[in-house]
Design a protein around this motif. Structure first.
Motif, short mmCIF file in Angstrom:
data_model
loop_
_atom_site.label_atom_id
_atom_site.label_comp_id
_atom_site.label_asym_id
_atom_site.label_seq_id
_atom_site.Cartn_x
_atom_site.Cartn_y
_atom_site.Cartn_z
N ASN A 168 -50.88 17.63 -16.31
CA ASN A 168 -50.40 18.06 -15.00
C ASN A 168 -49.16 18.90 -15.10
O ASN A 168 -48.93 19.77 -14.26
CB ASN A 168 -50.09 16.83 -14.13
CG ASN A 168 -51.34 16.07 -13.78
OD1 ASN A 168 -52.44 16.62 -13.85
ND2 ASN A 168 -51.19 14.82 -13.42
N VAL A 169 -48.36 18.65 -16.13
CA VAL A 169 -47.09 19.36 -16.21
C VAL A 169 -47.24 20.74 -16.83
O VAL A 169 -46.69 21.72 -16.33
CB VAL A 169 -46.08 18.53 -17.02
CG1 VAL A 169 -44.77 19.27 -17.11
CG2 VAL A 169 -45.87 17.19 -16.38
N GLN A 226 -40.48 18.43 -17.80
CA GLN A 226 -40.10 18.46 -16.39
C GLN A 226 -38.64 18.82 -16.21
O GLN A 226 -38.28 19.56 -15.28
CB GLN A 226 -40.39 17.10 -15.75
CG GLN A 226 -41.85 16.92 -15.39
CD GLN A 226 -42.16 15.54 -14.88
OE1 GLN A 226 -41.41 14.61 -15.15
NE2 GLN A 226 -43.24 15.42 -14.16
N SER A 227 -37.80 18.30 -17.09
CA SER A 227 -36.38 18.63 -16.95
C SER A 227 -36.14 20.10 -17.21
O SER A 227 -35.34 20.74 -16.52
CB SER A 227 -35.55 17.78 -17.89
OG SER A 227 -35.57 18.32 -19.19
N GLN A 241 -38.24 22.51 -16.61
CA GLN A 241 -38.71 23.26 -15.44
C GLN A 241 -37.70 23.15 -14.30
O GLN A 241 -37.42 24.13 -13.60
CB GLN A 241 -40.06 22.73 -15.00
CG GLN A 241 -41.18 23.14 -15.93
CD GLN A 241 -42.49 22.49 -15.59
OE1 GLN A 241 -42.51 21.46 -14.91
NE2 GLN A 241 -43.57 23.06 -16.05
N ARG A 242 -37.14 21.96 -14.13
CA ARG A 242 -36.15 21.80 -13.07
C ARG A 242 -34.92 22.63 -13.36
O ARG A 242 -34.31 23.19 -12.43
CB ARG A 242 -35.78 20.33 -12.92
CG ARG A 242 -36.54 19.63 -11.80
CD ARG A 242 -36.17 18.18 -11.70
NE ARG A 242 -37.01 17.36 -12.54
CZ ARG A 242 -36.58 16.35 -13.27
NH1 ARG A 242 -35.31 16.02 -13.26
NH2 ARG A 242 -37.41 15.65 -14.01
N ILE A 279 -43.09 14.53 -21.62
CA ILE A 279 -43.31 14.91 -20.22
C ILE A 279 -41.98 15.04 -19.50
O ILE A 279 -41.75 15.99 -18.75
CB ILE A 279 -44.22 13.87 -19.53
CG1 ILE A 279 -45.61 13.92 -20.12
CG2 ILE A 279 -44.26 14.11 -18.06
CD1 ILE A 279 -46.53 12.88 -19.56
N ASN A 280 -41.09 14.08 -19.77
CA ASN A 280 -39.78 14.16 -19.12
C ASN A 280 -39.03 15.41 -19.54
O ASN A 280 -38.38 16.06 -18.71
CB ASN A 280 -38.94 12.93 -19.49
CG ASN A 280 -39.44 11.70 -18.80
OD1 ASN A 280 -40.14 11.81 -17.79
ND2 ASN A 280 -39.11 10.54 -19.32
#
Lengths: 194, 352
Positions: free
Chosen positions: A135-136, B237-238, B240-241, B233-234
């Motif tokens: 998903n990411v 996501q970080s 991308q943020r 994953i974290n």
């Protein structure tokens, strides 16, 4: 593999190209519009670094091309643009609920033992995590292959890192510049008032 | 993913013969150094795409139980014309590739014309190279893993391995033209093609997970795939943020994003000269103001956001262009623009 200065330079050049395309829009628009423009050009620049060799870059370009076709076309060099934009990514339609239900029925018939159950739970957990990873990562839904997924993730992380580094340096420079001019303006005011 | 099909599809492209430096390959395989490459425009994870010539490579797989050709052929699912009557495991490689492999922590040794182990459909203009490189990395990782694992094994395997090492150089040239891949089955493990394929796949995945672990700093000490995946994953996501935050900050900072860095970065000498010139000009214009008002400044500091229209962000322009643009502002602003132009190239150069 850490981002190299060469990659950073290339990314910067491509990003500038994208921003210059947006330049006529930037003067008169709101912050959110500017932010979107910046982010879009940064993303397309990052994806175009890979020249369509990786799955995530293709997926990213296609995602932006659906809305901002013009930008993408301008930013990518000629031939590549057409093939990348028009090609459709393979659609892997997989109704997860149905698959899950059928798997559950299948597992019911099997004989269970403690170790098997533990292993099965571990496998389920890992599957959930890989789904989260899909998903990411952009274009992750099309990577059924675990090996491919991890490879793409690696590449994606490196590219994201270059993007973040370059953007951060630009932003810091810009903000420091603003800071200095503000300070200078203050000093100027005091000298004038005195 | 059908690995056995992938094995059969590997073919020899008839490339240049290479000499095996087997032991060397093993040693290099132990290192996971991360070195940037300046040769490759693409950089990153796919530096091997820039390989000028593809090299043939063979991974020899065969079972321990017997090295007879028909059984091995049955294992791989094809009947090769040339037979591996020798029970050796060779790692043919090129010295150039070894260098690159050392640099990118993979042993790049594979060339193939068709058949992509990862199943990825190559759509770019360099399909064969891409697939060859991908499978190169795959196979090289597998080779690595095999060699690493064999090192930890019991005596029998160790003996076998040392004997294979000795025979590597001899048999390397003989193995050059083999059109298939062999897997060595470990002692006490199932040897049918399916489990072999699965083991290959697992080894590949583990190798890549190791690479990921080293790339992402936060999951160095973690054991277990699930937690590592969580961390990855974290991390993504970080990142991308962070990109979002940075773009927001940049949008808030400047209404006009006008930077023109082409000459600055392309010619470091030129940019440095420009920067220094601007620096001296800047120092000439306002040192006296700075020193006098320093004290009062600290007391009466009110920071206001400068009105956006007055300070367009020409920060990274050519010096001349910046001056032309700012002729309608005052002389003070001119010096400020000089400050702008001076500041950013140096900063950006330093940070890049």
């Amino acid at each position: 593999m850490q981002p190299t200065s060469l990659m950073k330079e290339e990314f910067l050049k491509k990003w500038q190209m994208g921003l210059q395309i947006y330049r006529p829009l930037i003067d008169n628009t709101s912050v959110s519009e500017r932010r979107k423009a910046i982010k879009l050009s940064a993303d397309v620049a990052m994806a175009s670094l890979r020249r369509g060799t990786t799955c995530w870059s293709r997926a990213l370009i296609q995602k932006t091309a659906t809305e901002n076709n013009f930008l993408v076309r301008q930013m990518l060099s000629g031939i590549k643009a057409e093939t990348l934009i028009n090609k459709k990514l393979p659609k892997v339609m997989c109704h997860r609920k149905i698959v899950r239900r059928s798997k559950k029925n299948f597992m019911r018939r099997k004989s269970r033992s403690v170790s098997e159950e533990v292993a099965a739970k571990a496998r389920k957990l890992i599957k959930r995590k890989t789904q989260g990873l899909r998903n990411v990562v952009p274009g992750g839904e099309f990577m059924n292959n675990d090996v491919l997924l991890i490879q793409e993730t690696l590449d994606y992380i490196v590219s994201l890192q270059t993007q973040v580094n370059v953007m951060r340096s630009i932003v810091d420079a810009a903000e420091a510049g603003i800071e200095r001019t503000a300070c200078y303006l203050e000093k100027l005011k005091f000298t004038i008032e005195d | 993913m059908d690995l056995s099909g992938g094995f059969g599809a590997r073919s020899d492209g008839g490339g240049a013969t290479r000499e095996a430096t087997g032991l060397e390959s093993l040693h290099l395989g132990d290192e996971f150094r991360q070195l940037p490459s300046d040769n490759n425009a693409g950089g990153g994870f796919t530096p091997l795409l820039e390989l000028p010539s593809t090299q043939p490579v063979r991974l020899l797989y065969f079972t321990d139980s017997s090295s007879s050709s028909p059984q091995a052929a049955a294992v791989t699912g094809i009947s090769p014309p040339q037979v591996h009557s020798y029970g050796t495991l060779t790692f043919p490689s090129n010295s150039v590739l070894m260098e690159r492999a050392a640099r990118f922590s993979v042993i790049a040794t594979e060339h193939q014309q068709h058949g992509n182990l990862s199943g990825e459909t190559a759509t770019s203009s360099v399909p064969s190279n891409n697939s060859s490189v991908k499978t190169e990395t795959n196979s090289s990782q597998v080779v690595e893993k095999q060699s690493n694992r064999s090192g930890k094994r019991k005596d029998s395997d160790k003996k076998a391995r040392s004997s294979t090492n000795k025979k590597k150089n001899k048999s390397s040239e003989e193995n050059e033209k083999l059109p298939y891949v062999h897997v060595r089955a470990r002692r006490g493990q199932a040897t049918d093609s399916h489990s072999l394929a699965e083991r290959e796949r697992r080894e590949k995945i583990n190798a890549r997970m190791k690479l990921l672990q080293e790339l992402v700093p936060s999951c160095d000490k973690i054991q277990g795939t699930a937690l590592v995946l969580d961390e990855i994953i974290n991390h993504v996501q970080s990142l991308q943020r962070q990109v979002e935050m940075l773009s927001m900050r940049l949008a808030a900072v400047n209404p006009r994003i006008d930077f023109n860095l082409d000459t600055r970065l392309a010619s470091p000498n030129g940019s440095l000269m420009d920067g220094s010139f601007n620096g001296t000009a800047m120092q000439v214009t306002w040192p006296h103001q700075v020193t006098e008002t320093e004290q009062s400044y600290h007391h009466h500091r009110q920071l206001q956001q400068p009105p956006p229209q007055q300070w367009p962000f020409d920060g990274l322009n050519q010096r001349v262009w910046g001056r032309e643009e700012n002729q309608d502002h005052g002389s003070d602003h001119n010096s400020l623009m000089v400050d702008f132009t001076n500041l950013h190239p140096n900063q950006v150069k330093a940070e890049l």
